[in-house]
Design a protein around this motif. Structure first.
Motif, short mmCIF file in Angstrom:
data_model
loop_
_atom_site.label_atom_id
_atom_site.label_comp_id
_atom_site.label_asym_id
_atom_site.label_seq_id
_atom_site.Cartn_x
_atom_site.Cartn_y
_atom_site.Cartn_z
N SER A 65 0.84 -1.20 0.00
CA SER A 65 0.00 0.00 0.00
C SER A 65 0.87 1.25 0.00
CB SER A 65 -0.93 0.01 1.22
OG SER A 65 -1.84 -1.07 1.16
N GLY A 66 1.97 1.21 0.77
CA GLY A 66 2.91 2.33 0.79
C GLY A 66 3.57 2.54 -0.56
N LEU A 67 3.93 1.44 -1.22
CA LEU A 67 4.52 1.53 -2.55
C LEU A 67 3.56 2.19 -3.53
CD1 LEU A 67 6.43 -1.82 -3.30
CD2 LEU A 67 7.39 0.48 -3.11
N ARG A 68 2.31 1.73 -3.50
CA ARG A 68 1.31 2.28 -4.43
C ARG A 68 1.09 3.77 -4.17
NH1 ARG A 68 -1.74 -3.00 -4.18
NH2 ARG A 68 -1.54 -3.88 -6.28
N GLU A 69 1.07 4.16 -2.90
CA GLU A 69 0.87 5.57 -2.56
C GLU A 69 2.04 6.41 -3.05
OE1 GLU A 69 0.15 8.43 1.36
OE2 GLU A 69 0.20 6.24 1.56
N PHE A 70 3.25 5.89 -2.89
CA PHE A 70 4.44 6.62 -3.31
C PHE A 70 4.50 6.76 -4.83
CE2 PHE A 70 8.85 6.66 -4.79
CZ PHE A 70 9.33 7.79 -4.14
N ALA A 115 0.62 -16.89 3.57
CA ALA A 115 1.70 -15.99 3.97
C ALA A 115 2.89 -16.12 3.02
CB ALA A 115 2.13 -16.27 5.40
N PHE A 116 3.19 -17.36 2.61
CA PHE A 116 4.28 -17.58 1.66
C PHE A 116 3.98 -16.89 0.32
CE2 PHE A 116 6.34 -20.35 -1.59
CZ PHE A 116 7.66 -20.09 -1.22
N LEU A 117 2.76 -17.06 -0.18
CA LEU A 117 2.37 -16.38 -1.41
C LEU A 117 2.36 -14.86 -1.23
CD1 LEU A 117 -0.58 -18.60 -2.72
CD2 LEU A 117 1.82 -18.65 -3.39
N THR A 118 2.02 -14.42 -0.02
CA THR A 118 2.02 -13.00 0.28
C THR A 118 3.42 -12.40 0.12
OG1 THR A 118 0.14 -13.11 1.80
CG2 THR A 118 1.71 -11.33 2.16
N LEU A 119 4.42 -13.11 0.64
CA LEU A 119 5.80 -12.63 0.54
C LEU A 119 6.28 -12.65 -0.91
CD1 LEU A 119 7.38 -14.31 3.71
CD2 LEU A 119 6.61 -11.94 3.43
N ILE A 120 5.90 -13.69 -1.65
CA ILE A 120 6.31 -13.78 -3.06
C ILE A 120 5.72 -12.62 -3.86
CG2 ILE A 120 6.07 -15.12 -5.18
CD1 ILE A 120 6.24 -17.64 -3.55
N TYR A 177 6.00 -7.17 -6.47
CA TYR A 177 5.60 -5.77 -6.58
C TYR A 177 6.79 -4.83 -6.33
CZ TYR A 177 0.66 -7.11 -6.65
OH TYR A 177 -0.57 -7.63 -7.00
N PHE A 178 7.61 -5.18 -5.35
CA PHE A 178 8.79 -4.34 -5.05
C PHE A 178 9.74 -4.34 -6.24
CE2 PHE A 178 13.17 -4.06 -3.39
CZ PHE A 178 13.12 -2.75 -2.93
N ARG A 179 9.95 -5.51 -6.84
CA ARG A 179 10.85 -5.61 -7.99
C ARG A 179 10.36 -4.73 -9.15
NH1 ARG A 179 10.45 -8.51 -12.38
NH2 ARG A 179 8.67 -9.67 -11.55
N LYS A 180 9.04 -4.72 -9.37
CA LYS A 180 8.48 -3.90 -10.43
C LYS A 180 8.58 -2.40 -10.11
CE LYS A 180 5.15 -7.40 -11.95
NZ LYS A 180 3.72 -7.80 -11.99
#
Length: 219
Positions: free
Chosen positions: A108-113, A199-204, A209-212
């Motif tokens: 959510s923070g990434l999307r806001e930024f 949770a595992f899928l959440t981290l993946i 998203y961070f990589r993108k």
């Protein structure tokens, strides 16, 4: 803003999120567990219906696209908060819940930024599977609370030795302790396993998203 049927369902799901917590404020257990379980499952079902109807009736809108992920996150975050709050704070439950909550805040923070470029972080099929697994796991963990509370009510005033005798079959099970205990154990284990997978899928998906987003974070 066009309040179509899909958008109304999304808004109702968003309003149902705090309703899950309010069930435990206004009702005693196990009624609160039942109401929270029914409310959560009903809201989770609308998550499929609003998207399906929006596509089928060609009523996809910016309002729906904005509210849908918010409603999903609100449902998951608030439900996990309630489940952890009424649990024995087992690390096997707290850890996956922490991973899930951390990822939701981070993305959510990434999307806001990113602002106008947030479209880079579109919801992926794996993220949709993640959300589905989270909701199934949470529903099963709410069911565990139902079994657990009924078991406690049935065993009230019963000493540990008598309880063990009933579970072994040495004493007649007049109050259905065996099936309530079995239901509690199975729903607890299945719910935890699914929550860890989620949770595992959440981290993946969070890492994806961070990589993108990395190219947009460079000075």
């Amino acid at each position: 803003m066009n309040m179509t049927v899909p958008n109304i369902l999304t808004v109702l799901r968003l309003l149902a999120a705090p309703g899950v917590a309010l069930m435990f404020l206004y009702f005693s257990r196990p009624a609160a567990d039942w109401f929270a379980l029914i409310l959560f499952i009903t809201a989770a079902i609308t998550d499929w219906f609003d998207g399906y109807l929006a596509r089928a009736w060609k009523q996809e809108s910016k309002l729906g696209a904005m509210l849908d992920p918010i409603a999903d996150k609100a449902m998951v975050v608030i439900a996990l908060m309630v489940i952890v709050g009424y649990s024995s704070m087992s690390p096997w439950l707290v850890l996956p819940a922490t991973f899930i909550l951390f990822r939701e805040v981070f993305v959510s923070g990434l999307r806001e930024f990113l602002g106008d470029t947030a479209g880079t972080l579109k919801v992926t099929p794996l993220a949709k599977w993640k959300t589905t697994l989270q909701m199934v796991a949470i529903a099963i963990l709410f069911a565990q609370g139902v079994f657990e509370h009924y078991l406690g009510m049935s065993a009230m005033g019963m000493g540990p030795e008598i309880f063990q005798d009933v579970m072994r079959g040495d004493v007649e099970d007049l109050h259905g302790l065996w099936w309530k205990h079995t239901g509690m154990v199975w729903t607890g284990n299945i719910g935890l396993i699914l929550l860890w997978v989620a949770a595992f899928l959440t981290l993946i998906t969070g890492w994806d998203y961070f990589r993108k987003a990395v190219p947009y974070l460079k000075d």
